[in-house]
Design an enzyme around this catalytic site. Structure first.
Site, mmCIF file in Angstrom:
data_model
loop_
_atom_site.group_PDB
_atom_site.id
_atom_site.type_symbol
_atom_site.label_atom_id
_atom_site.label_comp_id
_atom_site.label_asym_id
_atom_site.label_seq_id
_atom_site.Cartn_x
_atom_site.Cartn_y
_atom_site.Cartn_z
ATOM 1 C CG ASN A 143 33.704 18.420 116.469
ATOM 2 O OD1 ASN A 143 34.729 18.567 115.806
ATOM 3 N ND2 ASN A 143 33.559 18.945 117.664
ATOM 4 N NE ARG A 281 38.722 26.991 118.744
ATOM 5 C CZ ARG A 281 37.908 25.954 118.513
ATOM 6 N NH1 ARG A 281 36.801 26.100 117.812
ATOM 7 N NH2 ARG A 281 38.191 24.769 119.000
ATOM 8 C CD GLN A 310 33.482 29.935 122.221
ATOM 9 O OE1 GLN A 310 33.342 30.130 121.043
ATOM 10 N NE2 GLN A 310 33.469 28.710 122.714
ATOM 11 C CG HIS A 329 31.741 26.859 120.108
ATOM 12 N ND1 HIS A 329 33.065 26.982 120.467
ATOM 13 C CD2 HIS A 329 31.719 25.981 119.067
ATOM 14 C CE1 HIS A 329 33.804 26.208 119.679
ATOM 15 N NE2 HIS A 329 33.012 25.587 118.830
#
Ligand code: NAD
Length: 399
Positions: A143, A281, A310, A329
């Site tokens: 990704n 991050r 998260q 995210h």
């Protein structure tokens, strides 16, 4: 054991916005896409949520394994904690990370491998994995380009003041001055990336046609030919990069060397009114220092899609600070990316069960030390400290 995010609130999709995905053969550096021996899902379907199961159930059960899939990952009463004792492999995605702390690893005596279905293995205590001889692997490149597209979207939306202007429309307004009082052109600006790995280099390439001046900081220097082609200025310190850039984008992994690299002290290096884009991050940045820099005007905007922990608690200041363009995210989990990392996860599992080597580029930790991409892009240690805070989100949602 597979930890995945929840299905859509309206239920698992029965149809999709589009009928197909473009077919990619290779990544830009020539690396091949994942090559599992089989695939038990339809490309372009939702695989990263609980019902999607990363398309792994048929394969794993046909081999006699047990697959447990859950979204319950935080707190001592989570399904993850309850199942750890029997788990040989733990799979999760950075979007909804199973924080594999030293305490959790100690609770999993049979654990042999931790797989990131995606990129970025900072949710695992890499030191604890090294000490126990556990393999950590991720689906390198799956990704990277997805994220680079998101970075470009966020740079443009910040500089051009897209989100407040969109909100004018939604709210029935037409105050042009309100919209443009913070709107600029990107053309001519100095844009810098912290790290020019797979994502950072792609970001630089996507930015080139905007006629901006490009800068980068990385512990590995790019080939001279690439520096020339993109007319790059290489920096050896954050201070030197931040001093000249109007836009800074963070594209390095989180590890002990990079944790909180953007803090109250280093924010002083930035030009007043710089934009900071962070899809790498959340913990690369000091949470409160970012909110304060937006309040004071030191930063003109902050956008990204990564948080710590998260899911972010409802009272996380990045949800409410001024001039932000945060998303949950999502950048690396487009349906396009999911197809690639579901294939890659299956490839890693096939290698593991068939005793074949996992591709070097998928390895973060193996045989007690950093390996493959881990040796290139990470430093040894642990960056999971404070991850137990993620349980607060669940507590809030239940209340
Ligand atoms: P990569 O391994 O290709 O590149 C990482 C680069 O960071 C390398 O060039 C490395 O030299 C550089 N680096 C490491 N430590 C550094 C330091 N201290 N200072 C300067 N440079 C340093 O990885 P990638 O595919 O480009 O991904 C980078 C990171 O982006 C991942 O580790 C992950 O944290 C994040 N990511 C986020 C998403 C998302 O959905 N938002 C998806 C994929 C990756």
């Amino acid at each position: 054991m597979c930890v995945l995010y929840d299905d859509p609130v309206t239920g698992y999709p029965t149809h999709y916005a589009r009928d197909d995905l473009p077919r990619l053969e290779r990544y830009p550096d020539g690396q091949t896409l994942p090559t599992p021996k089989g695939r038990d899902f339809q490309a372009g379907t939702l695989l990263g949520s609980v019902t999607g199961e990363l398309g792994l159930r048929t394969y794993l059960e046909s081999q006699g394994h047990t697959l447990v899939v859950t979204s319950s990952k935080d707190g001592a009463d989570s399904a993850l904690d309850r199942e750890l004792h029997d788990a040989e492999i733990v799979i999760s995605q950075p979007f909804w990370p199973a924080y594999m702390t030293a305490e959790r690893i100690a609770k999993a005596p049979k654990l042999k491998m931790i797989v990131t279905a995606g990129i970025g293995s900072d949710h695992t205590d890499l030191q604890a994995a090294m000490d126990r001889g556990i393999t950590v692997a991720e689906v390198t490149y799956c990704n990277s380009n997805s994220v680079a597209e998101h970075v470009l979207m966020m740079i443009l939306s910040q500089v051009r003041n897209y989100i407040p202007s969109y909100n004018q429309v939604i709210q029935g307004g037409w105050n042009i001055a309100d919209c443009v009082a913070r709107s600029y052109d990107l053309e001519g600006m100095n844009v810098g990336t912290v790290a020019a790995g797979r994502i950072g280099l792609r970001v630089l390439r996507l930015l080139k046609p905007f006629d901006v001046k490009l800068h980068y900081l990385d512990r590995h220097r790019l080939p001279e030919a690439v520096e020339k082609e993109l007319n790059l200025t290489h920096h050896t310190s954050l201070e030197s990069l931040a001093k000249v850039c109007d836009v800074v984008t963070l594209n390095c992994p989180l590890h002990p060397e990079t944790e909180h690299m953007i803090n109250a002290d280093t924010l002083k290096y930035f030009k007043r009114g710089a934009y900071l884009i962070n899809t790498a991050r959340g913990k690369l940045c000091d949470r409160d220092a970012i909110a304060q820099a937006l309040e004071s005007g030191q930063l003109a905007g902050y956008a990204g899609d990564v948080w710590f922990p998260q899911p972010a608690p409802a009272d996380h200041p990045w949800r409410s600070m001024p001039h932000h363009g945060m998303t949950p995210h999502i950048s690396g989990t487009s349906l396009s990316a999911q197809t690639r990392y579901a294939d890659g996860t299956r490839e890693i599992l096939e290698c593991y069960f068939e005793n074949r080597p996992i591709r070097d580029e998928y390895l973060i930790v193996q045989g007690g030390s950093l390996a493959g991409v881990g040796a290139h892009s990470y430093s040894a240690g642990n960056a999971t400290g404070g991850s137990e805070e993620a349980a607060r989100f669940k507590a809030k949602a239940k209340a």
